[in-house]
Design a protein around this motif. Structure first.
Motif, PDB file in Angstrom:
ATOM      1  N   VAL A   8     136.645 -49.569  50.703  1.00 20.26           N
ATOM      2  CA  VAL A   8     137.546 -48.609  51.348  1.00 20.26           C
ATOM      3  C   VAL A   8     138.717 -48.287  50.436  1.00 20.26           C
ATOM      4  CG1 VAL A   8     139.101 -48.222  53.296  1.00 20.26           C
ATOM      5  CG2 VAL A   8     136.874 -49.306  53.672  1.00 20.26           C
ATOM      6  N   ALA A   9     139.258 -49.312  49.766  1.00 21.31           N
ATOM      7  CA  ALA A   9     140.351 -49.079  48.822  1.00 21.31           C
ATOM      8  C   ALA A   9     139.911 -48.120  47.718  1.00 21.31           C
ATOM      9  CB  ALA A   9     140.827 -50.405  48.228  1.00 21.31           C
ATOM     10  N   ASP A  10     138.705 -48.300  47.204  1.00 24.82           N
ATOM     11  CA  ASP A  10     138.182 -47.406  46.158  1.00 24.82           C
ATOM     12  C   ASP A  10     138.008 -45.986  46.688  1.00 24.82           C
ATOM     13  OD1 ASP A  10     138.127 -49.476  44.345  1.00 24.82           O
ATOM     14  OD2 ASP A  10     135.982 -49.899  44.613  1.00 24.82           O
ATOM     15  N   LEU A  11     137.519 -45.864  47.924  1.00 20.82           N
ATOM     16  CA  LEU A  11     137.335 -44.536  48.517  1.00 20.82           C
ATOM     17  C   LEU A  11     138.663 -43.808  48.676  1.00 20.82           C
ATOM     18  CD1 LEU A  11     134.686 -45.394  51.262  1.00 20.82           C
ATOM     19  CD2 LEU A  11     134.309 -43.957  49.256  1.00 20.82           C
ATOM     20  N   LYS A  12     139.685 -44.545  49.071  1.00 23.54           N
ATOM     21  CA  LYS A  12     141.005 -43.930  49.202  1.00 23.54           C
ATOM     22  C   LYS A  12     141.547 -43.522  47.834  1.00 23.54           C
ATOM     23  CE  LYS A  12     142.856 -45.570  53.615  1.00 23.54           C
ATOM     24  NZ  LYS A  12     144.044 -46.109  54.291  1.00 23.54           N
ATOM     25  N   SER A  13     141.399 -44.388  46.847  1.00 24.67           N
ATOM     26  CA  SER A  13     141.882 -44.074  45.494  1.00 24.67           C
ATOM     27  C   SER A  13     141.191 -42.853  44.921  1.00 24.67           C
ATOM     28  CB  SER A  13     141.657 -45.278  44.569  1.00 24.67           C
ATOM     29  OG  SER A  13     142.427 -46.378  44.981  1.00 24.67           O
ATOM     30  N   ALA A  14     139.907 -42.687  45.251  1.00 27.11           N
ATOM     31  CA  ALA A  14     139.130 -41.549  44.743  1.00 27.11           C
ATOM     32  C   ALA A  14     139.339 -40.282  45.565  1.00 27.11           C
ATOM     33  CB  ALA A  14     137.650 -41.908  44.710  1.00 27.11           C
ATOM     34  N   GLY A  15     140.112 -40.365  46.638  1.00 29.51           N
ATOM     35  CA  GLY A  15     140.355 -39.196  47.471  1.00 29.51           C
ATOM     36  C   GLY A  15     139.229 -38.881  48.431  1.00 29.51           C
ATOM     37  N   ARG A  16     138.265 -39.791  48.563  1.00 28.54           N
ATOM     38  CA  ARG A  16     137.152 -39.555  49.477  1.00 28.54           C
ATOM     39  C   ARG A  16     137.538 -39.848  50.923  1.00 28.54           C
ATOM     40  NH1 ARG A  16     132.200 -39.835  46.994  1.00 28.54           N
ATOM     41  NH2 ARG A  16     131.426 -39.042  48.989  1.00 28.54           N
ATOM     42  N   VAL A  17     138.589 -40.638  51.101  1.00 23.84           N
ATOM     43  CA  VAL A  17     139.141 -40.965  52.421  1.00 23.84           C
ATOM     44  C   VAL A  17     140.630 -40.684  52.366  1.00 23.84           C
ATOM     45  CG1 VAL A  17     139.622 -42.829  54.067  1.00 23.84           C
ATOM     46  CG2 VAL A  17     137.397 -42.712  52.932  1.00 23.84           C
ATOM     47  N   SER A  18     141.171 -40.116  53.429  1.00 23.27           N
ATOM     48  CA  SER A  18     142.584 -39.752  53.471  1.00 23.27           C
ATOM     49  C   SER A  18     143.478 -40.951  53.201  1.00 23.27           C
ATOM     50  CB  SER A  18     142.940 -39.161  54.840  1.00 23.27           C
ATOM     51  OG  SER A  18     144.339 -38.959  54.939  1.00 23.27           O
ATOM     52  N   SER A  19     144.390 -40.815  52.259  1.00 29.12           N
ATOM     53  CA  SER A  19     145.369 -41.860  51.992  1.00 29.12           C
ATOM     54  C   SER A  19     146.612 -41.695  52.864  1.00 29.12           C
ATOM     55  CB  SER A  19     145.763 -41.851  50.511  1.00 29.12           C
ATOM     56  OG  SER A  19     146.304 -40.588  50.151  1.00 29.12           O
TER      57      SER A  19
END
Length: 293
Positions: A204-215
């Motif tokens: 999930v942290a990686d997804l947020k960093s990549a912009g795939r999940v809203s930060s």
């Protein structure tokens, strides 16, 4: 006349997988006056068992367990800690009695879901005249209670996320896949599989960093028992590493099933959550969905 062995009270064995839970259970057993035998799983537990009466056993060595249990007068068994891999067929060590009693169990041992696998192993043990008990029966103080662990509670957004994550966690639980789900802004972004909760949170942290999940949205982790789960083994658990990785993922907090989940290092979990403005909350999934905890 009964033999001396038959007259002696039976002994507790702790089959120790990975993580700290087996140590907490062993310490609780010792405080209760037990002298537990630690059966440490080779390649799984990394704990130092030098201060305990212990033996090492290969994964899948059922015949070896029978011999150890018989020679140590074991009548109760606790199975706790993570098992990261399944035994290969070449690793199985089964006696004839086991083969005759549970031929259908071989498939589950190498390929079944976690709950099916652990229930099969527990049934194997009990068919040999021993009782399998839950870690929470030895260490009841580890059980999560309803309500907050620490100063913080979920806000309105987190409550909505908890409701969505409950549905997701129950769905994968019915399929015997995993126990945990992460939701962010009402969207399911990660489900637990064989990799475990910490790896889910790092993803999930990686997804947020990549912009795939809203930060901009924080999100929550929910861990629940699987529907129909055998509660003698593998109750959902969290510890400080869970909170650390949830923090790295930017989550608002963690919700766990009250009365059916374990909290390890409770004070350290509470301190970390308070320090970082996170909640840890015990919920009843039957009553929480769509309502404030």
């Amino acid at each position: 006349m009964n033999s001396a062995r038959e007259q002696q009270p039976g002994r507790l064995a702790i089959i120790a997988g990975g993580g700290k839970l087996p140590l907490y259970v062993a310490e609780a057993a010792r405080r209760a006056g037990e002298d537990p035998l630690i059966i440490a799983m080779e390649g799984e537990t990394a704990l130092d068992w030098s201060g305990w009466d212990h033996v090492w056993l290969g994964l899948g060595n059922v015949a070896g367990f029978d011999q150890i249990a018989h020679s140590n007068n074991i009548d109760r068994v606790v199975m706790c800690g993570a098992i990261k891999r399944r035994p290969a067929l070449s690793e199985l060590r089964l006696n004839l009695a086991t083969l005759l009693k549970v031929p259908e169990g071989i498939r589950k041992l190498v390929s079944g879901g976690d709950n099916a696998l652990l229930t099969m192993v527990a049934n194997l043990i009990e068919r040999r005249g021993r009782r399998v008990i839950g870690a929470h029966e030895i260490a009841p103080d580890l059980l999560a209670e309803t309500g907050p662990i620490g100063q913080h509670r979920p806000d309105k957004e987190a409550i909505a996320d908890i409701g969505v994550a409950i549905d997701a966690a129950l769905t994968i639980g019915r399929l015997d896949i995993g126990q945990a789900a992460v939701t962010v802004g009402g969207r399911v972004v990660a489900l637990e599989g064989p990799e475990g909760t910490d790896e889910v949170l790092l993803r999930v942290a990686d997804l947020k960093s990549a912009g795939r999940v809203s930060s901009r949205r924080r999100g929550v982790l929910v861990k629940l028992c699987k529907p129909g789960q055998d509660e003698r083994m593998d109750l959902p658990s969290i510890g400080v590493s869970t909170l650390e990785n949830a923090h790295k993922a930017g989550l608002a907090g963690v919700a766990i099933e009250a009365g059916r989940s374990l909290v390890l290092d409770r004070q350290a979990v509470c301190d970390f959550a308070d320090r970082h403005g996170m909640f840890v909350y015990g919920i009843d999934p039957q009553q929480t969905e769509g309502r404030a905890p």
